[in-house]
Write a protein that holds these residues in place. Structure first.
Motif, PDB file in Angstrom:
ATOM      1  N   GLU A  98       0.827  -1.206   0.000  1.00  0.00           N
ATOM      2  CA  GLU A  98       0.000   0.000   0.000  1.00  0.00           C
ATOM      3  C   GLU A  98       0.859   1.253   0.000  1.00  0.00           C
ATOM      4  O   GLU A  98       0.538   2.252  -0.657  1.00  0.00           O
ATOM      5  N   VAL A  99       1.962   1.212   0.752  1.00  0.00           N
ATOM      6  CA  VAL A  99       2.883   2.344   0.771  1.00  0.00           C
ATOM      7  C   VAL A  99       3.474   2.573  -0.610  1.00  0.00           C
ATOM      8  O   VAL A  99       3.571   3.713  -1.093  1.00  0.00           O
ATOM      9  N   GLU A 100       3.868   1.472  -1.270  1.00  0.00           N
ATOM     10  CA  GLU A 100       4.450   1.592  -2.605  1.00  0.00           C
ATOM     11  C   GLU A 100       3.438   2.113  -3.622  1.00  0.00           C
ATOM     12  O   GLU A 100       3.789   2.862  -4.532  1.00  0.00           O
ATOM     13  N   ASP A 101       2.172   1.722  -3.463  1.00  0.00           N
ATOM     14  CA  ASP A 101       1.138   2.230  -4.365  1.00  0.00           C
ATOM     15  C   ASP A 101       1.023   3.745  -4.258  1.00  0.00           C
ATOM     16  O   ASP A 101       0.905   4.446  -5.272  1.00  0.00           O
ATOM     17  N   LEU A 102       1.045   4.252  -3.047  1.00  0.00           N
ATOM     18  CA  LEU A 102       0.961   5.708  -2.858  1.00  0.00           C
ATOM     19  C   LEU A 102       2.189   6.394  -3.440  1.00  0.00           C
ATOM     20  O   LEU A 102       2.081   7.460  -4.060  1.00  0.00           O
ATOM     21  N   LYS A 103       3.359   5.783  -3.281  1.00  0.00           N
ATOM     22  CA  LYS A 103       4.578   6.379  -3.837  1.00  0.00           C
ATOM     23  C   LYS A 103       4.498   6.451  -5.366  1.00  0.00           C
ATOM     24  O   LYS A 103       4.936   7.436  -5.973  1.00  0.00           O
ATOM     25  N   ASN A 104       3.950   5.396  -5.984  1.00  0.00           N
ATOM     26  CA  ASN A 104       3.802   5.408  -7.439  1.00  0.00           C
ATOM     27  C   ASN A 104       2.928   6.565  -7.896  1.00  0.00           C
ATOM     28  O   ASN A 104       3.220   7.252  -8.882  1.00  0.00           O
TER      29      ASN A 104
ATOM     30  N   ILE B  31       2.315  12.427 -10.171  1.00  0.00           N
ATOM     31  CA  ILE B  31       1.627  13.703  -9.987  1.00  0.00           C
ATOM     32  C   ILE B  31       2.318  14.865 -10.714  1.00  0.00           C
ATOM     33  O   ILE B  31       1.644  15.673 -11.364  1.00  0.00           O
ATOM     34  N   PRO B  32       3.664  15.026 -10.644  1.00  0.00           N
ATOM     35  CA  PRO B  32       4.289  16.148 -11.369  1.00  0.00           C
ATOM     36  C   PRO B  32       3.995  16.127 -12.876  1.00  0.00           C
ATOM     37  O   PRO B  32       3.666  17.162 -13.459  1.00  0.00           O
ATOM     38  N   VAL B  33       4.114  14.939 -13.507  1.00  0.00           N
ATOM     39  CA  VAL B  33       3.811  14.844 -14.934  1.00  0.00           C
ATOM     40  C   VAL B  33       2.327  15.117 -15.170  1.00  0.00           C
ATOM     41  O   VAL B  33       1.954  15.807 -16.130  1.00  0.00           O
ATOM     42  N   TRP B  34       1.481  14.577 -14.302  1.00  0.00           N
ATOM     43  CA  TRP B  34       0.041  14.809 -14.420  1.00  0.00           C
ATOM     44  C   TRP B  34      -0.291  16.302 -14.351  1.00  0.00           C
ATOM     45  O   TRP B  34      -1.140  16.793 -15.097  1.00  0.00           O
TER      46      TRP B  34
ATOM     47  N   TYR C  49      -2.540   4.538 -17.101  1.00  0.00           N
ATOM     48  CA  TYR C  49      -2.980   3.141 -16.971  1.00  0.00           C
ATOM     49  C   TYR C  49      -1.794   2.203 -16.768  1.00  0.00           C
ATOM     50  O   TYR C  49      -1.892   1.198 -16.069  1.00  0.00           O
ATOM     51  N   GLN C  50      -0.661   2.549 -17.366  1.00  0.00           N
ATOM     52  CA  GLN C  50       0.532   1.716 -17.239  1.00  0.00           C
ATOM     53  C   GLN C  50       1.190   1.857 -15.879  1.00  0.00           C
ATOM     54  O   GLN C  50       1.608   0.872 -15.268  1.00  0.00           O
ATOM     55  N   GLU C  51       1.257   3.071 -15.361  1.00  0.00           N
ATOM     56  CA  GLU C  51       2.055   3.339 -14.164  1.00  0.00           C
ATOM     57  C   GLU C  51       1.258   3.358 -12.864  1.00  0.00           C
ATOM     58  O   GLU C  51       1.845   3.244 -11.799  1.00  0.00           O
ATOM     59  N   PHE C  52      -0.054   3.518 -12.940  1.00  0.00           N
ATOM     60  CA  PHE C  52      -0.833   3.522 -11.705  1.00  0.00           C
ATOM     61  C   PHE C  52      -0.865   2.121 -11.099  1.00  0.00           C
ATOM     62  O   PHE C  52      -0.814   1.124 -11.812  1.00  0.00           O
ATOM     63  N   PRO C  53      -0.963   2.015  -9.767  1.00  0.00           N
ATOM     64  CA  PRO C  53      -1.076   0.704  -9.118  1.00  0.00           C
ATOM     65  C   PRO C  53      -2.318  -0.042  -9.591  1.00  0.00           C
ATOM     66  O   PRO C  53      -3.290   0.574 -10.050  1.00  0.00           O
TER      67      PRO C  53
ATOM     68  N   ILE D  65      11.244  19.070 -17.704  1.00  0.00           N
ATOM     69  CA  ILE D  65      11.963  18.811 -16.451  1.00  0.00           C
ATOM     70  C   ILE D  65      11.372  17.594 -15.747  1.00  0.00           C
ATOM     71  O   ILE D  65      12.102  16.702 -15.289  1.00  0.00           O
ATOM     72  N   CYS D  66      10.028  17.546 -15.662  1.00  0.00           N
ATOM     73  CA  CYS D  66       9.365  16.409 -15.009  1.00  0.00           C
ATOM     74  C   CYS D  66       9.659  15.108 -15.751  1.00  0.00           C
ATOM     75  O   CYS D  66       9.918  14.066 -15.124  1.00  0.00           O
ATOM     76  N   ALA D  67       9.631  15.154 -17.086  1.00  0.00           N
ATOM     77  CA  ALA D  67       9.893  13.956 -17.876  1.00  0.00           C
ATOM     78  C   ALA D  67      11.337  13.493 -17.724  1.00  0.00           C
ATOM     79  O   ALA D  67      11.621  12.286 -17.744  1.00  0.00           O
ATOM     80  N   ARG D  68      12.238  14.456 -17.549  1.00  0.00           N
ATOM     81  CA  ARG D  68      13.657  14.103 -17.392  1.00  0.00           C
ATOM     82  C   ARG D  68      13.888  13.277 -16.147  1.00  0.00           C
ATOM     83  O   ARG D  68      14.704  12.348 -16.126  1.00  0.00           O
ATOM     84  N   PHE D  69      13.174  13.584 -15.078  1.00  0.00           N
ATOM     85  CA  PHE D  69      13.399  12.888 -13.807  1.00  0.00           C
ATOM     86  C   PHE D  69      12.420  11.742 -13.566  1.00  0.00           C
ATOM     87  O   PHE D  69      12.530  11.036 -12.578  1.00  0.00           O
ATOM     88  N   PHE D  70      11.452  11.568 -14.470  1.00  0.00           N
ATOM     89  CA  PHE D  70      10.478  10.499 -14.280  1.00  0.00           C
ATOM     90  C   PHE D  70      11.103   9.151 -14.635  1.00  0.00           C
ATOM     91  O   PHE D  70      11.790   9.008 -15.645  1.00  0.00           O
ATOM     92  N   LYS D  71      10.844   8.160 -13.803  1.00  0.00           N
ATOM     93  CA  LYS D  71      11.333   6.805 -14.035  1.00  0.00           C
ATOM     94  C   LYS D  71      10.141   5.863 -14.154  1.00  0.00           C
ATOM     95  O   LYS D  71       9.291   5.818 -13.268  1.00  0.00           O
ATOM     96  N   TYR D  72      10.105   5.118 -15.273  1.00  0.00           N
ATOM     97  CA  TYR D  72       9.040   4.137 -15.432  1.00  0.00           C
ATOM     98  C   TYR D  72       9.193   3.032 -14.400  1.00  0.00           C
ATOM     99  O   TYR D  72      10.274   2.483 -14.212  1.00  0.00           O
ATOM    100  N   LYS D  73       8.080   2.708 -13.735  1.00  0.00           N
ATOM    101  CA  LYS D  73       8.100   1.609 -12.763  1.00  0.00           C
ATOM    102  C   LYS D  73       7.794   0.284 -13.440  1.00  0.00           C
ATOM    103  O   LYS D  73       8.372  -0.742 -13.124  1.00  0.00           O
ATOM    104  N   ASN D  74       6.840   0.289 -14.375  1.00  0.00           N
ATOM    105  CA  ASN D  74       6.430  -0.931 -15.058  1.00  0.00           C
ATOM    106  C   ASN D  74       7.129  -1.026 -16.407  1.00  0.00           C
ATOM    107  O   ASN D  74       6.502  -0.987 -17.460  1.00  0.00           O
ATOM    108  N   VAL D  75       8.443  -1.128 -16.359  1.00  0.00           N
ATOM    109  CA  VAL D  75       9.232  -1.148 -17.594  1.00  0.00           C
ATOM    110  C   VAL D  75       8.904  -2.368 -18.424  1.00  0.00           C
ATOM    111  O   VAL D  75       8.800  -2.308 -19.650  1.00  0.00           O
ATOM    112  N   GLU D  76       8.674  -3.515 -17.744  1.00  0.00           N
ATOM    113  CA  GLU D  76       8.399  -4.733 -18.491  1.00  0.00           C
ATOM    114  C   GLU D  76       7.072  -4.636 -19.238  1.00  0.00           C
ATOM    115  O   GLU D  76       6.934  -5.133 -20.350  1.00  0.00           O
ATOM    116  N   ASP D  77       6.077  -3.952 -18.623  1.00  0.00           N
ATOM    117  CA  ASP D  77       4.811  -3.761 -19.316  1.00  0.00           C
ATOM    118  C   ASP D  77       4.978  -2.778 -20.461  1.00  0.00           C
ATOM    119  O   ASP D  77       4.389  -2.924 -21.516  1.00  0.00           O
TER     120      ASP D  77
END
Length: 558
Positions: free
Chosen positions: A320-326, A331-334, A476-480, A545-557
Motif C-alpha cells: 500500500e505504501v508503494e502504491d501511494l509512492k507510485n 503527480i508532477p507529470v500529471w 494506466y501503465q504506471e498507476f497501481p 523537467i518532469c519527464a527528465r526525472f520520471f522513471k518508469y516503474k512498469n518497464v516490463e509492461d
C-alpha cells in the motif's frame, strides 16, 4: 451435508452459473447505444452553451465564456465522484442509471426554459444596451438546470465505460470495447456539434433541446432494457481509503524508529515474498518518500492479542505504501496537463466569440453556427489518433526498433499545442486589422471568412491526438493495480481543473487589462492568445523537467 446446506449449495451454484452467462458482446448494443444517445444529449447543451447564454439570457460575451468553462469543469470533475460512488457502494450500473435520469431531468428543464417565455428575459437585439437582464428567479432556474446537467454528464460519461469493460474477461475484448467506445463518443460529438447546433441556431432552441431530451430518454431506455444481460461486479471499496490510511499511519508514527533486525522483521507485509522482491527490485522506490515507510512499521501497539498484525489506520502493508509512492511520482507529470487544458479551454471559448463576429456563410444560403467550428477540432483529433496508431507508431517502431514512449507522445502534443496558439494569435491580429480598417459599429460582422479559424483548431486537434492517448497510456501503465479504474478518470480531473483555471485566467485578464471588452472588435484578443503562448511554453519547459526525472516503474509492461 444437511438438506438445508445442500439446497444452499445448489442454489449458489445455479446463481454462479447464471452470473457467468451474463456479460460479453451480448451487452454491447445496450451499453454502446445508451452511451451514444446520452453523449448526443450532453453535446447538444454543452457545445452551444455560450451562444445560448448570449442570445437567450443576454449574458455578456466574456461572462458567458466564464460560466461555460465553470459548468464544463464541473462536468469533468463529477466523473471522479461517480467512480468513487460506483467502486465503493453501488456498482457501475445503478450509478449510470441514476445519473442518466438526472440528465433527463436537465434536458426537460432546458426544453421548458427555451419554450416558456417567462423563464427568459424579453427578446432584444444582441449587443444592444437596452437588453433586459435576467431576474433572480430566471437565474436560479438556469443554474439549477446547469447543475443537474453537469451531474448527469459527469455521472454517466466515464462510469458507463467502466461498466462496459466489466462485461468482458479478456483484455483483448476490453481493448476492442474501448476502441468502439471512443469512436462512438466522437461520432456522437460530431452529431451534436453539427445537426443539434444547427437546429438550435436556425430552427429554435426549444426543438433543439427537445431532441436532446428524446435522445436522453432513448439512452436511458436502452440502458435499462439490457439490465438482465449485464454482469454485476460487486463494489470492492474505494482505493482512496488505503491511500488515506497510509498518510494517516505515517503521520501518527512520525516519531517512531524501526527496531534492529532484517526488513522482514519490522515492515508489515501480507503478500508472502513481496518484501523480498521489494528489496531486490524496488530499491530506488524504497529511498524515495522514505517518510511514508513508517506507515508499515510494526510496533508493539500494533500487535493483536493473538500476536498477529492486521491493517488499520495505524498499520499499512508495504505494498500500500508503494502504491501511494507510485501515484506521487506521477503527480508532477500529471500536473503539466492542467495548464495545457487551461490554454485549450480559453482558446476554444474565444474561438466561438471570434466566429460570432466573422462571416460564417458557406455559399449564399447556408450559415455555419459559431459553436460548430469546434467540430473541426474533434475531427482532427479522431483522425490524428487513427493516423498515429496505424501509421506513425508502426513506422517509427520499424525504423528505430524502439517505441514512442507515452512521455514522448505527451511532449509532442505540448509542442503542437503551442504552434496552434501561435496560429490563433496571428489570425486574431489579422481579424482586428480588418475590423479597424472598416471602422465597424458594434454588432457588425467583420468582412473576413471564419474559415480562417479552422486551421488552428485542426492543429490543436492534432496535438490532442498525441497528448490525450499518451496521457491515458501513461496513467494506466504506471498507476497501481488497485487504482487502474481511477487512472483513466485522472484525465477528466485535470481537464476539470484546467477549465476552472481557464475561468480564473479569463477573469484575471478581464480585470487587469482592457483586452476583453464585450465588443471584442474593440479589444485585444491577440494579446490574450500571446499570453496563452507564453503560459504553454513555460508549461512545456516544466514538462520537460518532469519527464527528465520520471522513471518508469512498469518497464516490463511498457
Amino acid at each position: 451435508m444437511e438438506a438445508s446446506e445442500m439446497q444452499q449449495h445448489f442454489e449458489g451454484g445455479r446463481a454462479s452459473d447464471k452470473e457467468s452467462k451474463r456479460g460479453g458482446w451480448t451487452t454491447f448494443p445496450f451499453v454502446i447505444g445508451s452511451m451514444m444517445a446520452l453523449s448526443i444529449a450532453v453535446g447538444g447543451w454543452a457545445s452551444n452553451l455560450i451562444v445560448f447564454l448570449i442570445t437567450e439570457f443576454h449574458v455578456k460575451s466574456i461572462s458567458a465564456t466564464k460560466i461555460s468553462n465553470v459548468v464544463l469543469a464541473c462536468s469533468s470533475l463529477f466523473p471522479i465522484a461517480g467512480a468513487i460512488i460506483a467502486d465503493s457502494f453501488f456498482g457501475s450500473f445503478p450509478v449510470v442509471r441514476i445519473f442518466a435520469f438526472v440528465s433527463l431531468l436537465a434536458m426537460i428543464m432546458f426544453t421548458l426554459i427555451a419554450t416558456i417565455h417567462s423563464f427568459t428575459p424579453p427578446r432584444c437585439t444582441i449587443g444592444s444596451s437596452t437588453c433586459e437582464s435576467p431576474s433572480n428567479l430566471q437565474y436560479a432556474v438556469l443554474y439549477m438546470t446547469l447543475t443537474l446537467a453537469s451531474m448527469g454528464s459527469g455521472g454517466t460519461r466515464f462510469t458507463i465505460a467502466t461498466m462496459g469493460a466489466e462485461q468482458f474477461d479478456k483484455p483483448k475484448d476490453q481493448a476492442a470495447f474501448f476502441s468502439r467506445y471512443y469512436l462512438t463518443l466522437y461520432v456522437a460529438n460530431v452529431i451534436s456539434f453539427t445537426a443539434i447546433i444547427y437546429v438550435q441556431d436556425n430552427v429554435g432552441w426549444g426543438l433543439g433541446f427537445g431532441i436532446c431530451a428524446i435522445a436522453n430518454a432513448i439512452g436511458l431506455a436502452a440502458l435499462v432494457l439490457g439490465k438482465r444481460f449485464y454482469r454485476r461486479v460487486k463494489p470492492k471499496g474505494s482505493p482512496f481509503k488505503s491511500i488515506a490510511r497510509v498518510v494517516v499511519a505515517a503521520i501518527r508514527k512520525r516519531k517512531t524508529s524501526p527496531t534492529f533486525g532484517s526488513h522482514e522483521d519490522y515492515y508489515f507485509e501480507t503478500a508472502g515474498n513481496y518484501m523480498l522482491k521489494y528489496l531486490e527490485d524496488r530499491v530506488p522506490t524504497k529511498r524515495s518518500f522514505r517518510f511514508l515507510n513508517r506507515a508499515a512499521l510494526k510496533t508493539e501497539s500494533d500487535r493483536q492479542s493473538d500476536g498477529s498484525y492486521a491493517r488499520s489506520w495505524r498499520l499499512c502493508t508495504m505494498e500500500e505504501v508503494e502504491d501511494l509512492k507510485n501515484v506521487m511520482t506521477i503527480i508532477p507529470v500529471w500536473s503539466t496537463g492542467i495548464l495545457l487544458s487551461t490554454s485549450i479551454g480559453v482558446s476554444n471559448s474565444l474561438t466561438i466569440l471570434q466566429a460570432l463576429t466573422m462571416d460564417r456563410h458557406l455559399g449564399p444560403n447556408f450559415k455555419i453556427p459559431a459553436a460548430s467550428f469546434l467540430v473541426f477540432n474533434l475531427l482532427a483529433t479522431a483522425i490524428s489518433i487513427f493516423v498515429v496508431d496505424c501509421l506513425i507508431l508502426p513506422t517509427w517502431q520499424n525504423l528505430t526498433h524502439t517505441p514512442i514512449t507515452p512521455l514522448r507522445r505527451i511532449g509532442i502534443g505540448h509542442f503542437i499545442n503551442i504552434i496552434a496558439l501561435v496560429g490563433s494569435a496571428l489570425i486574431e491580429t489579422r481579424r482586428l486589422h480588418v475590423a479597424q480598417t472598416h471602422e465597424l459599429i458594434e454588432g457588425s460582422i467583420v468582412p473576413m471568412s471564419a474559415s480562417w479559424l479552422v486551421l488552428p483548431l485542426v492543429v490543436m486537434g492534432i496535438g490532442e491526438g498525441f497528448h490525450f492517448p499518451g496521457t491515458v497510456a501513461l496513467y494506466y501503465q504506471e498507476f497501481p493495480k488497485a487504482l487502474k479504474s481511477t487512472s483513466t478518470a485522472m484525465v477528466s480531473l485535470l481537464i476539470g481543473i484546467g477549465l476552472y483555471l481557464s475561468t480564473i485566467v479569463t477573469e484575471l485578464i478581464d480585470r487587469t487589462t482592457r483586452w476583453l471588452p464585450d465588443n471584442i472588435n474593440d479589444g485585444r484578443l491577440d494579446c490574450v492568445f500571446w499570453t496563452l503562448v507564453v503560459i504553454a511554453t513555460v508549461n512545456f519547459g516544466y514538462f520537460l523537467i518532469c519527464a527528465r526525472f520520471f522513471k518508469y516503474k512498469n518497464v516490463e509492461d511498457h
